[in-house]
Write a protein that holds these residues in place. Structure first.
Motif, PDB file in Angstrom:
ATOM      1  N   PRO A 621     -13.557 -19.795   4.673  1.00  0.00           N
ATOM      2  CA  PRO A 621     -12.662 -20.912   4.995  1.00  0.00           C
ATOM      3  C   PRO A 621     -13.344 -22.268   5.105  1.00  0.00           C
ATOM      4  O   PRO A 621     -12.662 -23.291   5.128  1.00  0.00           O
ATOM      5  CB  PRO A 621     -12.061 -20.494   6.339  1.00  0.00           C
ATOM      6  CG  PRO A 621     -12.160 -19.008   6.365  1.00  0.00           C
ATOM      7  CD  PRO A 621     -13.455 -18.728   5.690  1.00  0.00           C
ATOM      8  N   LEU A 622     -14.693 -22.308   5.217  1.00  0.00           N
ATOM      9  CA  LEU A 622     -15.341 -23.612   5.260  1.00  0.00           C
ATOM     10  C   LEU A 622     -14.951 -24.421   4.032  1.00  0.00           C
ATOM     11  O   LEU A 622     -14.931 -23.904   2.914  1.00  0.00           O
ATOM     12  CB  LEU A 622     -16.861 -23.449   5.316  1.00  0.00           C
ATOM     13  CG  LEU A 622     -17.435 -22.925   6.634  1.00  0.00           C
ATOM     14  CD1 LEU A 622     -18.915 -22.662   6.498  1.00  0.00           C
ATOM     15  CD2 LEU A 622     -17.172 -23.922   7.760  1.00  0.00           C
ATOM     16  N   GLY A 623     -14.653 -25.702   4.240  1.00  0.00           N
ATOM     17  CA  GLY A 623     -14.150 -26.524   3.147  1.00  0.00           C
ATOM     18  C   GLY A 623     -15.134 -26.663   2.002  1.00  0.00           C
ATOM     19  O   GLY A 623     -16.354 -26.731   2.205  1.00  0.00           O
ATOM     20  N   LYS A 624     -14.579 -26.702   0.816  1.00  0.00           N
ATOM     21  CA  LYS A 624     -15.370 -26.929  -0.398  1.00  0.00           C
ATOM     22  C   LYS A 624     -14.625 -27.970  -1.224  1.00  0.00           C
ATOM     23  O   LYS A 624     -13.873 -27.637  -2.135  1.00  0.00           O
ATOM     24  CB  LYS A 624     -15.561 -25.628  -1.162  1.00  0.00           C
ATOM     25  CG  LYS A 624     -16.212 -24.510  -0.323  1.00  0.00           C
ATOM     26  CD  LYS A 624     -16.161 -23.178  -1.023  1.00  0.00           C
ATOM     27  CE  LYS A 624     -16.644 -22.060  -0.122  1.00  0.00           C
ATOM     28  NZ  LYS A 624     -15.731 -21.798   1.020  1.00  0.00           N
ATOM     29  N   GLY A 668     -19.336 -31.802   9.458  1.00  0.00           N
ATOM     30  CA  GLY A 668     -19.612 -30.808   8.440  1.00  0.00           C
ATOM     31  C   GLY A 668     -20.834 -31.195   7.639  1.00  0.00           C
ATOM     32  O   GLY A 668     -21.536 -32.162   7.952  1.00  0.00           O
ATOM     33  N   VAL A 669     -21.077 -30.426   6.619  1.00  0.00           N
ATOM     34  CA  VAL A 669     -22.250 -30.611   5.781  1.00  0.00           C
ATOM     35  C   VAL A 669     -21.810 -31.079   4.402  1.00  0.00           C
ATOM     36  O   VAL A 669     -20.792 -30.613   3.880  1.00  0.00           O
ATOM     37  CB  VAL A 669     -23.060 -29.302   5.678  1.00  0.00           C
ATOM     38  CG1 VAL A 669     -24.209 -29.446   4.711  1.00  0.00           C
ATOM     39  CG2 VAL A 669     -23.575 -28.900   7.053  1.00  0.00           C
ATOM     40  N   SER A 681     -18.371 -29.898   2.827  1.00  0.00           N
ATOM     41  CA  SER A 681     -18.043 -28.648   3.520  1.00  0.00           C
ATOM     42  C   SER A 681     -17.435 -28.998   4.868  1.00  0.00           C
ATOM     43  O   SER A 681     -18.123 -29.044   5.889  1.00  0.00           O
ATOM     44  CB  SER A 681     -19.297 -27.791   3.691  1.00  0.00           C
ATOM     45  OG  SER A 681     -18.983 -26.569   4.336  1.00  0.00           O
ATOM     46  N   ALA A 682     -16.117 -29.264   4.857  1.00  0.00           N
ATOM     47  CA  ALA A 682     -15.406 -29.657   6.080  1.00  0.00           C
ATOM     48  C   ALA A 682     -15.105 -28.438   6.940  1.00  0.00           C
ATOM     49  O   ALA A 682     -15.171 -27.292   6.484  1.00  0.00           O
ATOM     50  CB  ALA A 682     -14.105 -30.357   5.715  1.00  0.00           C
ATOM     51  N   SER A 683     -14.780 -28.682   8.198  1.00  0.00           N
ATOM     52  CA  SER A 683     -14.338 -27.592   9.068  1.00  0.00           C
ATOM     53  C   SER A 683     -13.111 -26.929   8.457  1.00  0.00           C
ATOM     54  O   SER A 683     -12.273 -27.581   7.831  1.00  0.00           O
ATOM     55  CB  SER A 683     -13.985 -28.129  10.460  1.00  0.00           C
ATOM     56  OG  SER A 683     -15.091 -28.781  11.042  1.00  0.00           O
ATOM     57  N   SER A 684     -12.974 -25.642   8.663  1.00  0.00           N
ATOM     58  CA  SER A 684     -11.900 -24.893   7.998  1.00  0.00           C
ATOM     59  C   SER A 684     -10.516 -25.414   8.364  1.00  0.00           C
ATOM     60  O   SER A 684      -9.599 -25.390   7.545  1.00  0.00           O
ATOM     61  CB  SER A 684     -12.008 -23.404   8.350  1.00  0.00           C
ATOM     62  OG  SER A 684     -11.991 -23.210   9.751  1.00  0.00           O
ATOM     63  N   THR A 713     -11.658 -24.857  -2.137  1.00  0.00           N
ATOM     64  CA  THR A 713     -11.993 -23.931  -1.049  1.00  0.00           C
ATOM     65  C   THR A 713     -11.558 -22.512  -1.371  1.00  0.00           C
ATOM     66  O   THR A 713     -12.316 -21.551  -1.166  1.00  0.00           O
ATOM     67  CB  THR A 713     -11.334 -24.396   0.267  1.00  0.00           C
ATOM     68  OG1 THR A 713     -11.742 -25.723   0.557  1.00  0.00           O
ATOM     69  CG2 THR A 713     -11.711 -23.482   1.417  1.00  0.00           C
ATOM     70  N   ALA A 714     -10.332 -22.374  -1.860  1.00  0.00           N
ATOM     71  CA  ALA A 714      -9.793 -21.029  -2.110  1.00  0.00           C
ATOM     72  C   ALA A 714     -10.419 -20.363  -3.334  1.00  0.00           C
ATOM     73  O   ALA A 714     -10.199 -19.166  -3.562  1.00  0.00           O
ATOM     74  CB  ALA A 714      -8.273 -21.109  -2.274  1.00  0.00           C
TER      75      ALA A 714
END
Length: 947
Positions: A621-624, A668-669, A681-684, A713-714
């Motif tokens: 779930p971490l953002g992409k 996030g990173v 990579s945002a918080s989920s 992300t998905a």
């Protein structure tokens, strides 16, 4: 008990009696009755109690304007609280219970409250309870507040089915004006939707009757319905159009017998408002007694249900419309006296005693009407019917943005032309009388040729009727909320002269009838007291809903997972096979722990394993969010607190995204994969909002052709390995050696077994960690390879509860948990960019306001506490001595299996300068001693990040 039923007449079926009870009393009605008509015909007068003083209240009106007859109803469809008796059909076996009364309406023990009315005037709660301490009184007030009682065990019938529709013309109200508009439009081939909340079309024609185009009005109505349906339109009765919204959207609640209701969302090319008007009360001493009714309502119940309001009736009026009412009641055999406040008027109807120039001044009786006083003497009566004029139903007009003008001839506020896209016709436009309604409706439907013709014009000869401050005794303006004329005078005296202030100070118009019978009286009274005209005094704001409706109507299907669908992991089947328990985290269904047993015990064991050997968890779930293009770095620099343009390809950097007010929105990173390609990579739980912030800046501030944003992300499965043996496990699973050799905060892409692979050396736990990402379709293969190698390295799958312990040990925050709506990055120890960056970035200016620069801002700290139990999250931090004032609060709290003691994070005033200070944690009356420490409790040097 004065109401009674005619042996014939009305639309009820006397061959189908229906038994029901009211406050335990067994009564009988008939098929076709409403609760109100059945109660009126059965005789009970006291149907409820007023809200504040608990005075007896009886039936007043016939529709949504009814302020008194509010009942809790138990029937075949279950329990319905606060049902308006005028708008619910009677069903066999119903049990009706009065509200706001104990034990019942007739014997309410709280009726003694009326004896204290002198001490409970308008605004008494502001003065008394605030001065003497609201907290002392609040529990008692809350127990007494409200009308009916909700049954916690009741589950309502099926929710209304949401429906969407469009039409050429929407006609609101199927009275004479609405029928004329619909017929004119249908004759032109337009698709017309004709909507009325009654069970059949006709409006006031149903009880007043009338001849249209030489025939009975029913012929005209039938022809209209056929014409509408033939032109592809629709006629909907038992349908309340309850709201007008932006962009031409109208909402309607359709009730269907034996089937789920429907909730319509309608858009129309044009709209005609033909909602009619509401009869006003008159204002005289004791005008709230049971037995005082609307004259129009009495005619309604007589003609539609054969229910007669009383046997000795006084009808007080100041207009011609009341004369047919008096005549109809006299025909039943009731003794009728008509008191007309005008010196001139029509001839007296047959068998009606007419008193000219006679104003009603007082209703007599202890618990219900037992007589009345008019100018000139006493009148014996068991029922007082009143007609103080008519107020156009302009609620929907105002909801749609329309303004109002004062029409002295109609003695009413009417729609101001050109301020709303609606057309208005008939009584809703101040046009009283049948012919006037037909002509205006015909024009509103853009009909050509001659308008329908009525047999009589129906000029109602209105004169203004107003509250009289010279009369002795209490005159009730809002009978449900117990607002009197004296309350309005008091509000004006104390400076609450604005209509909106008057409403809130006195609660005038805030009852469940939404001021239909009270607002005009309050407006007129304030106008007279202040010497301003009614237009100058102003009006309150009408808001949806037009009339109360069940919550199930607007609940629709979008609730629970259908309202906010939970996101699911691609590897959910694999996790379930390994015994994972699932909970929702940030909108995702994720493993909390694995295995059977106490969750907290399992989480402790999982966290301990991750520190000692290696833990594996699903971080998909971490953002992409991919940001690509030659302008990508510039965009990220503006949207982020920490500059990303200086980041080298193959490296990662931690950062914050702020709101416009400088508050931390997300952390996030950011990975830089190439000069023109980044992954955020945002918080989920913040992926969607972070993407929108980026997209808004891309389109509004920068050249949108130089950067593009894609949320993928998905599309990826990410599994994180963390712990001293994370590298060994990754090697055993076959990850390329060059990726295993990455330094901390390094990232690389490549191929693994012929499919894309991305590995990042970032850590959410403070231990050596690898984030391994593969396309979602290859996630099961990655899981299988890691699982095959796990046991040999004494690894363990860990859930989010263990991850929360690990990150708290390191002092790593969760935005929204360890921050609040005031937290800025320098409150978290990240003041460097604020001090050093000179370029513009999102939220920068807000970081230098006086508020942002306060030295006593709440800052992130750690806490060490006495005892072995964790501190309660939310516990307040107070000084160990002195006044108990909250200095901050606990945000995260766990027992650390690594440190063998409780750990906690908190936001504390001037926390950075309080290191080592002893404080007290206060929660629900219990206290514990704590010591302020740095947020990082485990491996503060960071040596474990490299294994």
């Amino acid at each position: 008990m004065s109401g009674w039923r005619l042996p014939s007449g009305g639309g009820i079926d006397r061959d189908k009696p229906l038994g029901f009870t009211f406050d335990g009393q067994t009564l009988t009605g008939f098929e076709g009755d409403t609760l109100a008509s059945a109660l009126l015909a059965s005789g009970p007068r006291i149907l409820g109690r007023s809200f504040k003083y608990h005075r007896p209240r009886g039936l007043w009106g016939m529709g949504g304007e009814e302020p008194n007859a509010i009942l809790d109803v138990t029937g075949p469809d279950g329990f319905t609280p606060n049902a308006r008796a005028t708008q619910m059909r009677l069903r066999d076996g119903m049990a009706l219970t009065s509200v706001n009364a104990a034990p019942d309406a007739a014997r309410d023990r709280f009726g003694i409250m009326d004896l204290a009315h002198r001490f409970l005037p308008a605004g008494f709660y502001y003065k008394t309870f605030m001065a003497l301490g609201w907290m002392r009184w609040e529990p008692m007030i809350r127990r007494m507040a409200g009308l009916g009682r909700v049954d916690p065990g009741h589950h309502p019938a099926a929710d209304a089915v949401p429906m969407n529709a469009r039409c050429d013309l929407l006609v609101i109200g199927a009275g004479p004006a609405g029928l004329a508009a619909a017929k004119a439009a249908a004759a032109q081939g337009r698709a017309v939707w004709l909507i009325d909340e009654a069970g059949e079309v006709g409006g006031s024609l149903r009880w007043r009757g009338g001849q249209i185009d030489g025939g009975d009005w029913r012929e005209f109505a039938s022809e209209t319905v056929k014409a509408v349906e033939a032109a592809g339109g629709r006629v909907m009765t038992d349908t309340t159009l309850w709201g007008a919204f932006d962009h031409g959207l109208y909402a309607a609640w359709q009730r269907r017998e034996g089937q789920p209701d429907r909730h319509w969302r309608i858009r129309a090319a044009t709209v005609v408002l033909a909602a009619g008007a509401i009869e006003r009360p008159l204002w005289f001493a004791n005008n709230d007694l049971p037995g005082v009714m609307s004259a129009e309502a009495a005619l309604h119940y007589l003609r539609l249900y054969g229910a007669v309001a009383g046997r000795r009736i006084l009808l007080a009026t100041g207009n011609d419309a009341s004369y047919p009412v008096a005549a109809a009641l006299a025909e039943t055999g009731a003794r009728v006296t008509l008191a007309d406040a005008r010196a001139d008027g029509p001839n007296a109807p047959e068998a009606v005693e007419l008193l000219r120039g006679a104003r009603l001044t007082k209703a007599k009786g202890a618990r219900e009407v037992g007589g009345a006083m008019v100018e000139g003497g006493h009148v014996g009566a068991d029922t007082v019917l009143v007609s103080g004029g008519y107020t156009p139903s302009v609620h929907l007009w105002c909801q749609a943005g329309g303004k109002l003008d004062w029409n002295a001839g109609a003695d009413a506020l009417v729609p101001r032309p050109g301020t709303c896209s609606m057309a208005v016709a008939g009584a809703a436009n101040g046009g009283f009388g049948l012919q006037h309604a037909l002509e205006e409706g015909h024009r509103a439907g853009t009909g050509t040729g001659r308008a329908p013709r009525a047999a009589t014009t129906g000029d109602w000869g209105l004169i203004p009727m107003r509250p009289d401050p010279t009369l002795k005794g209490r005159q009730w303006l809002d009978p449900q909320n117990d607002v009197t004329l004296k309350d309005v005078k008091l509000a004006a005296q104390e400076g609450y002269r604005s209509v909106e202030h008057l409403k809130r100070y006195t609660t005038l118009g805030m009852a469940t009838d939404q001021g239909r019978s009270a607002n005009f009286a309050g407006l007129a009274a304030m106008s007279a007291i202040t010497g301003l005209s009614i237009p100058e005094t102003g009006t309150t704001t009408y808001r949806p809903p037009f009339t109360p409706l069940p919550l199930k109507t607007i609940a629709g299907l979008r609730r629970g997972e259908l309202f906010n669908p939970v996101k699911r992991l691609a590897l959910e089947p694999q996790h379930r096979a390994q015994g994972a328990r699932f909970r929702e985290y940030g909108g995702w269904l994720r493993p909390s722990v694995y295995g059977d047993g106490e969750e907290s015990t399992l989480a402790q064991a999982e966290a301990k394993t991750a520190r000692e050997t290696v833990g594996l968890y699903d971080a998909s779930p971490l953002g992409k969010i991919e940001v690509i293009g030659p302008g990508a770095a510039e965009l990220l620099d503006f949207c982020g607190y920490i500059r990303m343009s200086t980041l080298k390809p193959g490296r990662a950097r931690y950062g914050f995204m702020l709101s416009e007010t400088g508050i931390v929105h997300d952390d996030g990173v950011v990975f830089r994969l190439a000069e023109d390609r980044f992954i955020v990579s945002a918080s989920s739980s913040h992926v969607a909002s972070v993407r929108m912030i980026l997209e808004e800046a891309r389109q509004d501030r920068f050249d949108p052709r130089r950067s593009y944003i894609h949320d993928v992300t998905a599309n990826w499965v990410t599994i994180t390995l963390t712990g001293p043996r994370a590298g060994d496990l990754a090697h055993a699973a076959g990850l390329p050696d060059r990726m295993l050799a990455l330094p901390h905060m390094g990232v690389a892409e490549g191929l693994w077994n012929g499919h894309p692979l991305r590995v990042a050396r970032v850590s959410f736990t403070g231990d050596l960690s690898y984030e391994i990402s593969v396309p979602a379709r290859h996630g099961a293969d990655l899981h299988a390879r890691l699982e095959a190698a796990r046991a040999a390295h004494k690894g363990r799958w860990i859930g989010l509860e263990a991850v929360m312990i690990l990150r708290a040990e390191k002092g790593f925050i969760l935005v929204g948990k360890d921050t609040d709506g005031l937290t800025m990055p320098h409150d978290l120890g990240w003041g460097g960019p604020r001090d050093k960056r000179k370029d513009e970035y999102f939220g920068r200016r807000s970081l230098f306001t006086p508020e942002a620069c306060r030295e006593d801002r709440r800052q992130l700290v750690g806490l060490v506490s006495e005892g072995s139990d964790p501190l309660p999250v939310g516990a307040h931090l107070v000084a160990s001595d002195g006044p108990r004032r909250s200095l901050g609060f606990v945000t995260s709290s766990h027992v650390s299996p690594t440190l063998n003691r409780p750990i906690a994070l908190a936001l504390l005033e001037a926390g950075g300068s309080r290191m080592g200070e002893a404080l007290t944690a206060f929660h629900l009356g219990e206290t514990r001693s704590v010591q302020v420490t740095p947020a990082c409790a485990f491996d503060p040097e960071g040596g474990r990040l490299n294994g």
